[in-house]
Design a protein around this motif. Structure first.
Motif, short mmCIF file in Angstrom:
data_model
loop_
_atom_site.label_atom_id
_atom_site.label_comp_id
_atom_site.label_asym_id
_atom_site.label_seq_id
_atom_site.Cartn_x
_atom_site.Cartn_y
_atom_site.Cartn_z
N THR A 92 0.81 -1.22 0.00
CA THR A 92 0.00 0.00 0.00
C THR A 92 0.85 1.27 0.00
O THR A 92 0.44 2.29 -0.54
N THR A 93 2.05 1.24 0.59
CA THR A 93 2.89 2.44 0.63
C THR A 93 3.68 2.65 -0.65
O THR A 93 4.19 3.72 -0.89
N THR A 94 3.79 1.61 -1.48
CA THR A 94 4.52 1.76 -2.75
C THR A 94 3.56 1.82 -3.94
O THR A 94 3.99 2.00 -5.07
N LEU A 95 2.27 1.69 -3.67
CA LEU A 95 1.28 1.69 -4.75
C LEU A 95 1.11 3.08 -5.34
O LEU A 95 1.03 4.08 -4.64
N ASP A 96 1.06 3.15 -6.67
CA ASP A 96 0.86 4.42 -7.35
C ASP A 96 -0.59 4.86 -7.29
O ASP A 96 -1.50 4.03 -7.29
N THR A 97 -0.78 6.17 -7.22
CA THR A 97 -2.11 6.74 -7.39
C THR A 97 -2.33 6.96 -8.88
O THR A 97 -1.50 7.56 -9.55
N LYS A 98 -3.45 6.48 -9.40
CA LYS A 98 -3.73 6.60 -10.83
C LYS A 98 -5.06 7.30 -11.05
O LYS A 98 -6.05 6.97 -10.41
N ILE A 99 -5.05 8.27 -11.95
CA ILE A 99 -6.26 8.98 -12.32
C ILE A 99 -6.43 8.89 -13.83
O ILE A 99 -5.50 9.20 -14.58
N ALA A 100 -7.58 8.43 -14.26
CA ALA A 100 -7.83 8.26 -15.69
C ALA A 100 -9.11 8.98 -16.10
O ALA A 100 -10.07 9.05 -15.33
N THR A 101 -9.13 9.51 -17.31
CA THR A 101 -10.33 10.12 -17.87
C THR A 101 -10.83 9.26 -19.02
O THR A 101 -10.06 8.58 -19.69
N GLU A 102 -12.14 9.30 -19.22
CA GLU A 102 -12.75 8.55 -20.31
C GLU A 102 -12.98 9.47 -21.52
O GLU A 102 -12.58 10.64 -21.50
N PHE A 103 -13.61 8.94 -22.55
CA PHE A 103 -13.96 9.76 -23.70
C PHE A 103 -14.85 10.92 -23.24
O PHE A 103 -15.67 10.78 -22.34
N ILE A 109 -6.43 17.51 -11.13
CA ILE A 109 -5.91 16.83 -9.94
C ILE A 109 -4.91 17.74 -9.23
O ILE A 109 -4.12 18.41 -9.89
N GLU A 110 -4.94 17.73 -7.90
CA GLU A 110 -3.93 18.46 -7.14
C GLU A 110 -2.91 17.46 -6.63
O GLU A 110 -3.26 16.47 -5.97
N LEU A 111 -1.64 17.69 -6.92
CA LEU A 111 -0.57 16.80 -6.48
C LEU A 111 -0.18 17.12 -5.03
O LEU A 111 -0.58 18.16 -4.49
N PRO A 112 0.59 16.25 -4.38
CA PRO A 112 0.93 16.45 -2.95
C PRO A 112 1.62 17.76 -2.63
O PRO A 112 1.59 18.20 -1.48
N ASP A 113 2.27 18.42 -3.61
CA ASP A 113 2.98 19.67 -3.34
C ASP A 113 2.17 20.89 -3.77
O ASP A 113 2.71 21.99 -3.89
N LYS A 129 2.40 8.99 -3.89
CA LYS A 129 2.30 9.99 -2.83
C LYS A 129 3.42 9.84 -1.81
O LYS A 129 3.98 10.83 -1.34
N ASN A 130 3.74 8.59 -1.45
CA ASN A 130 4.70 8.36 -0.37
C ASN A 130 6.14 8.72 -0.77
O ASN A 130 6.96 9.05 0.08
N ALA A 131 6.43 8.67 -2.08
CA ALA A 131 7.78 8.99 -2.54
C ALA A 131 7.90 10.45 -2.99
O ALA A 131 8.97 10.88 -3.40
N TRP A 132 6.81 11.20 -2.88
CA TRP A 132 6.76 12.53 -3.47
C TRP A 132 7.77 13.49 -2.84
O TRP A 132 8.36 14.33 -3.53
N LYS A 133 7.99 13.41 -1.52
CA LYS A 133 8.93 14.33 -0.87
C LYS A 133 10.34 14.15 -1.39
O LYS A 133 11.12 15.10 -1.44
N ASN A 134 10.68 12.93 -1.77
CA ASN A 134 12.03 12.65 -2.26
C ASN A 134 12.15 12.84 -3.77
O ASN A 134 13.23 13.18 -4.28
#
Length: 299
Positions: A92-103, A109-113, A129-134
């Motif tokens: 869960t801590t290494t899983l990517d956040t994914k956002i997709a749009t359809e036709f 989207i607002e990113l962590p920063d 999200k978890n790797a974003w600071k680095n």
């Protein structure tokens, strides 16, 4: 009736309803599971040494066998659950956040920063999200407009190339054999075939079918698609058709039309009939519709 493994799995995901929780409390090792859950709160993935912990488990099992064989089965059960918990936490801590749009869909989207990304139709954005600071890094399939907050380096990875950002506003479009980056504010570096090209406001970088195409200076402050309009300047007609299909969720067939001829013009995203006229009248093309299929015929 839900079995033991399913109850434990739902409990780990905090997904038990009242009746299931009552059944879970009746498990013979309920107390051990709860104690294990409480003790796990103190663990962090980066502090967990797999080799060391495995050595401890093996030594304890060996010691337990000498003292009493009856301890082995419950100990192994708890050790297995411990391994599952660590695996779930790591996953869960290494899983990517994914956002997709359809036709015919767009989203922002607002990113962590506090950077923001607007996604055009039929696009995908992924980040961790978890790797974003680095490391501020996203992966893009499709088209997006970025407003990047100042900070450490920011990278947009696509199948065609990488965009290196220095605090700016820019648009990236990567579709099949089409790769385009337009800088609207600040400074952008486009890494393509291991070479970096710096873009200043108004500059563009465009690759179509593997060839770099020169473009005029961009005088807009934002891409037109943010205002529900697609604009084209001397681009192959096939790119116009592909974008039309994404915005209106239709299939377009060309008859007696050169898909590579250059087109200059635009179409709106909120009126199909007007949009069809906008892409056909300049080329003296007629059209007919059957359900979700549109046929364009040349003279």
């Amino acid at each position: 009736m839900m079995n033991r493994e399913e109850l434990i799995s739902k409990w780990l995901n905090n997904d038990l309803n009242d009746r299931e929780f009552e059944a879970f409390k009746k498990l013979e090792d309920y107390d051990d599971l709860v104690k294990l859950s409480d003790s796990l709160q103190a663990f962090k993935v980066e502090d967990f040494n797999t080799s060391m912990e495995l050595d401890k488990v093996l030594k304890t099992i060996k010691s337990s066998k000498k003292q009493s064989f009856n301890w082995v089965k419950p100990f192994m059960r708890v050790a297995a659950i411990l391994a599952i918990c660590f695996s779930l936490y790591y996953y869960t801590t290494t899983l990517d956040t994914k956002i997709a749009t359809e036709f015919a869909q767009k989203t922002t989207i607002e990113l962590p920063d506090a950077s923001s990304v607007s996604l055009n139709a039929k696009s995908l954005l992924a980040f961790n999200k978890n790797a974003w600071k680095n490391e501020r890094e996203v992966t893009l399939e499709g088209e997006a407009f970025f407003k990047v907050a100042k900070g450490s380096s920011f990278h947009v990875n696509t199948k065609s190339g990488t965009v290196k950002v220095y605090g700016t506003q820019f648009n990236v479009k990567q579709r099949d054999d089409y790769f385009e980056v337009i800088c609207y504010e600040g400074l952008v570096g486009v890494i393509y075939n291991s070479q970096e090209t710096k873009l200043k406001p108004g500059d563009s970088f465009l690759i179509i079918d593997g060839k770099q195409i020169a473009k005029e200076k961009e005088n807009r402050t934002t891409p037109s698609w943010l205002n529900n309009e697609s604009t084209f300047k001397s681009l192959p007609y096939k790119e116009v058709i592909a974008e039309f299909e994404r915005q209106y969720h239709v299939d377009i067939k060309l008859v007696n039309i050169d898909a590579n001829q250059l087109f200059t013009g635009s179409f709106a995203h909120n009126n199909l009939e007007i949009a069809l006229k906008a892409i056909t009248l300049p080329l003296h093309v007629t059209y007919s519709k059957t359900n979700h299929t549109i046929t364009l015929k040349g003279e």
